[in-house]
Design a protein around this motif. Structure first.
Motif, PDB file in Angstrom:
ATOM      1  N   THR A  42       0.546  -3.341   0.048  1.00 59.39           N
ATOM      2  CA  THR A  42       0.992  -2.780  -1.218  1.00 59.39           C
ATOM      3  C   THR A  42       2.512  -2.815  -1.261  1.00 59.39           C
ATOM      4  O   THR A  42       3.179  -2.377  -0.324  1.00 59.39           O
ATOM      5  N   ILE A  43       3.057  -3.318  -2.343  1.00 56.04           N
ATOM      6  CA  ILE A  43       4.501  -3.389  -2.515  1.00 56.04           C
ATOM      7  C   ILE A  43       4.882  -2.492  -3.680  1.00 56.04           C
ATOM      8  O   ILE A  43       4.327  -2.605  -4.772  1.00 56.04           O
ATOM      9  N   VAL A  44       5.828  -1.603  -3.443  1.00 54.64           N
ATOM     10  CA  VAL A  44       6.294  -0.689  -4.477  1.00 54.64           C
ATOM     11  C   VAL A  44       7.716  -1.086  -4.848  1.00 54.64           C
ATOM     12  O   VAL A  44       8.593  -1.162  -3.993  1.00 54.64           O
ATOM     13  N   VAL A  45       7.932  -1.361  -6.122  1.00 53.54           N
ATOM     14  CA  VAL A  45       9.248  -1.750  -6.603  1.00 53.54           C
ATOM     15  C   VAL A  45       9.798  -0.609  -7.437  1.00 53.54           C
ATOM     16  O   VAL A  45       9.168  -0.173  -8.399  1.00 53.54           O
TER      17      VAL A  45
END
Length: 69
Positions: free
Chosen positions: A51-54
């Motif tokens: 999961t990538i959170v920007v």
């Protein structure tokens, strides 16, 4: 002279014969053995999804206009 008049039927018959011959000589797919399949441990080890959170601020209208120019 008769073959020239019935050329369409000759071509269709040739295509049908080719198709039937190809189907008759095709080999059925074989079932996979246990040795060919991937080990269960290797499949389970890679099940977690990254999961990538920007995070960041949105651009204002003026900043968008500067980027477009």
């Amino acid at each position: 002279m008769n073959i020239v008049k019935n050329m369409e039927a000759v071509v269709i018959a040739a295509v049908a014969l080719t198709f039937v011959t190809a189907m008759a000589s095709a080999e059925a797919p074989r079932a996979r053995s246990a040795a060919q399949t991937a080990p269960a441990a290797a499949v389970k080890a890679d099940t977690e999804m990254t999961t990538i959170v920007v995070t960041g601020k949105r651009l204002t209208a003026a900043q968008k206009a500067d980027l477009a120019a």
